[in-house]
Design an enzyme around this catalytic site. Sequence first.
Site, PDB file in Angstrom:
ATOM      1  N   ARG A  48       4.951  -5.442  52.724  1.00 53.35           N
ATOM      2  CA  ARG A  48       4.529  -4.065  52.999  1.00 53.35           C
ATOM      3  C   ARG A  48       4.408  -3.292  51.684  1.00 53.35           C
ATOM      4  O   ARG A  48       3.487  -2.538  51.473  1.00 53.35           O
ATOM      5  CB  ARG A  48       5.496  -3.359  53.953  1.00 53.35           C
ATOM      6  CG  ARG A  48       5.093  -1.907  54.164  1.00 53.35           C
ATOM      7  CD  ARG A  48       5.843  -1.086  55.210  1.00 53.35           C
ATOM      8  NE  ARG A  48       6.979  -1.668  55.821  1.00 53.35           N
ATOM      9  CZ  ARG A  48       8.217  -1.608  55.336  1.00 53.35           C
ATOM     10  NH1 ARG A  48       8.482  -0.973  54.217  1.00 53.35           N
ATOM     11  NH2 ARG A  48       9.212  -2.181  55.987  1.00 53.35           N
ATOM     12  N   TYR A 100     -16.254  14.447  55.696  1.00 53.66           N
ATOM     13  CA  TYR A 100     -16.221  13.329  56.632  1.00 53.66           C
ATOM     14  C   TYR A 100     -15.439  13.770  57.881  1.00 53.66           C
ATOM     15  O   TYR A 100     -14.374  14.394  57.756  1.00 53.66           O
ATOM     16  CB  TYR A 100     -15.540  12.135  55.952  1.00 53.66           C
ATOM     17  CG  TYR A 100     -15.267  10.993  56.880  1.00 53.66           C
ATOM     18  CD1 TYR A 100     -16.308  10.243  57.412  1.00 53.66           C
ATOM     19  CD2 TYR A 100     -13.968  10.671  57.265  1.00 53.66           C
ATOM     20  CE1 TYR A 100     -16.056   9.204  58.285  1.00 53.66           C
ATOM     21  CE2 TYR A 100     -13.711   9.626  58.134  1.00 53.66           C
ATOM     22  CZ  TYR A 100     -14.754   8.895  58.644  1.00 53.66           C
ATOM     23  OH  TYR A 100     -14.510   7.875  59.507  1.00 53.66           O
ATOM     24  N   ASP A 172     -12.584  12.632  47.036  1.00 58.07           N
ATOM     25  CA  ASP A 172     -13.017  11.512  47.875  1.00 58.07           C
ATOM     26  C   ASP A 172     -14.323  10.995  47.271  1.00 58.07           C
ATOM     27  O   ASP A 172     -15.364  11.639  47.366  1.00 58.07           O
ATOM     28  CB  ASP A 172     -13.221  12.008  49.323  1.00 58.07           C
ATOM     29  CG  ASP A 172     -13.689  10.902  50.272  1.00 58.07           C
ATOM     30  OD1 ASP A 172     -14.206   9.876  49.795  1.00 58.07           O
ATOM     31  OD2 ASP A 172     -13.552  11.090  51.504  1.00 58.07           O
ATOM     32  N   LYS A 197     -16.510   1.098  52.677  1.00 53.33           N
ATOM     33  CA  LYS A 197     -17.926   1.384  52.446  1.00 53.33           C
ATOM     34  C   LYS A 197     -18.457   0.574  51.248  1.00 53.33           C
ATOM     35  O   LYS A 197     -18.513  -0.630  51.334  1.00 53.33           O
ATOM     36  CB  LYS A 197     -18.112   2.891  52.290  1.00 53.33           C
ATOM     37  CG  LYS A 197     -17.303   3.740  53.320  1.00 53.33           C
ATOM     38  CD  LYS A 197     -17.759   3.560  54.738  1.00 53.33           C
ATOM     39  CE  LYS A 197     -16.797   4.138  55.779  1.00 53.33           C
ATOM     40  NZ  LYS A 197     -16.415   5.527  55.628  1.00 53.33           N
TER      41      LYS A 197
HETATM   42  C1  LIG Z   1     -15.391   6.406  56.099  1.00 55.83           C
HETATM   43  C2  LIG Z   1     -14.937   7.535  55.270  1.00 55.83           C
HETATM   44  C3  LIG Z   1     -13.589   7.905  55.232  1.00 55.83           C
HETATM   45  C4  LIG Z   1     -12.544   7.232  56.091  1.00 55.83           C
HETATM   46  O1  LIG Z   1     -12.316   5.902  55.711  1.00 55.83           O
HETATM   47  P1  LIG Z   1     -11.914   4.737  56.760  1.00 55.83           P
HETATM   48  O2  LIG Z   1     -11.918   3.537  55.880  1.00 55.83           O
HETATM   49  O3  LIG Z   1     -12.963   4.719  57.816  1.00 55.83           O
HETATM   50  O4  LIG Z   1     -10.581   5.082  57.293  1.00 55.83           O
HETATM   51  C5  LIG Z   1     -13.233   8.959  54.401  1.00 55.83           C
HETATM   52  N1  LIG Z   1     -14.146   9.607  53.658  1.00 55.83           N
HETATM   53  C6  LIG Z   1     -15.453   9.279  53.673  1.00 55.83           C
HETATM   54  C7  LIG Z   1     -16.410  10.038  52.835  1.00 55.83           C
HETATM   55  C8  LIG Z   1     -15.891   8.236  54.477  1.00 55.83           C
HETATM   56  O5  LIG Z   1     -17.186   7.923  54.509  1.00 55.83           O
END
Ligand SMILES: *Cc1c(COP(=O)(O)O)cnc(C)c1O
Length: 382
Positions: A48, A100, A172, A197
């Site tokens: 973990r 998001y 982000d 992504k």
């Molecule tokens: C998809 C996404 C998230 C969340 O990430 P997950 O891997 O789906 O939990 C956060 N910020 C942005 C800009 C995203 O596209």
Amino acid sequence: MNYKFATKAIHAGQEADPTTGAVMTPIYQTSTYQQKAPGDHKGYEYSRGTNPTRKALEDCLAALEKGKFGLAFSSGMAATDCVLRLLKPGDEVVTGDDLYGGSYRIFTKVYEPLGIVFKFVNTSDVDAVTAAITGKTKLIWVETPTNPTLKLADIEAIGRIAKEKGILYAVDNTFASPYLQNPLDLGADIVMHSVTKYLGGHSDVVMGALIVNDEDLYKLLWFYYNACGGTPGPQDSFLVLRGIKTLHLRMKAHCENGRKVAEYLKNHPKIEKIYWPGFEDHPGHEVAKKQMKDFGGMVSIVIKGADLAETFRVASGFKVFTLAESLGGVESLINHPATMTHGSIPKETREKVGVVDNLLRLSVGIEDADDLIADLEQALSR
Ligand SMILES: *Cc1c(COP(=O)(O)O)cnc(C)c1O
């Protein structure tokens, strides 16, 4: 490592396995590690908290973002959650009004009820960010480019304010990927990624990450990472390490195809509005040119005069693009933000920032651009 991006993408954090010489990082499929005597171990106690495959990935992610420390999580949301755990009731957060959907949801439905106050402002406007800051502001959380209308925030300008006021500053960086933009270099304290992504890049893993430079901040985040336990397993860590090896090649192709698709759509008679930061008349174009290497593979479009039913018809009529949530994979995806990724945001709130019923978001993949354009042509002419 002082190597350039492509070299880091392939090698950072990864050395031939010392026991066998295996060139690829082994998948250490183990939850626990032998100790010679209590406390006498090789740096690994329980997976973990630490796992060698995950550690290789974390070091690679840190190198790509030009940070010192990386932390991988079982999703982007788990990474965001870890940052929010640093807050206490009464603390305020200044963030974007075009986030998001899942970020908006965790802010308003999980942390607001715990007494954290969120102020949603247009982060393209540095003055609006400044005006929202009070003595209680503990975190600035910025997404750029934003999802789905691709607004740009000036990372460096906001960073100067955060630094001056001593406020923790997180970016982000999911939409840009570390190939296009490195927020730590521009004054951010924390870079967050949905690794799901572009970093993973093949739509086969859900994962998140945080990258930081400050050791005390790293230790604090690691405490919550280990204490709360939203950490990914070794198989997924391996898949992402493999995906990252082509990040630079994929991003170049995403940007090139994004440009071709955007240029094709710009003058299409069925398109009322197009969002792509590469256009000179995009309000964030200058900021994008300043802080990003290229304009990315995300393009959003508003279908002229379409109601929800007609927008659904267009969205369902693609043959190469797949109608699905998510983005950043090698395959092209189309998404209807109002009912899919942003379904958890109230209609009035989302429409204010342009997430209207006839908006579609394209994650332009790396297939042949001619086929993508032909697919758009047939879907839009139905
Ligand atoms: C998809 C996404 C998230 C969340 O990430 P997950 O891997 O789906 O939990 C956060 N910020 C942005 C800009 C995203 O596209």
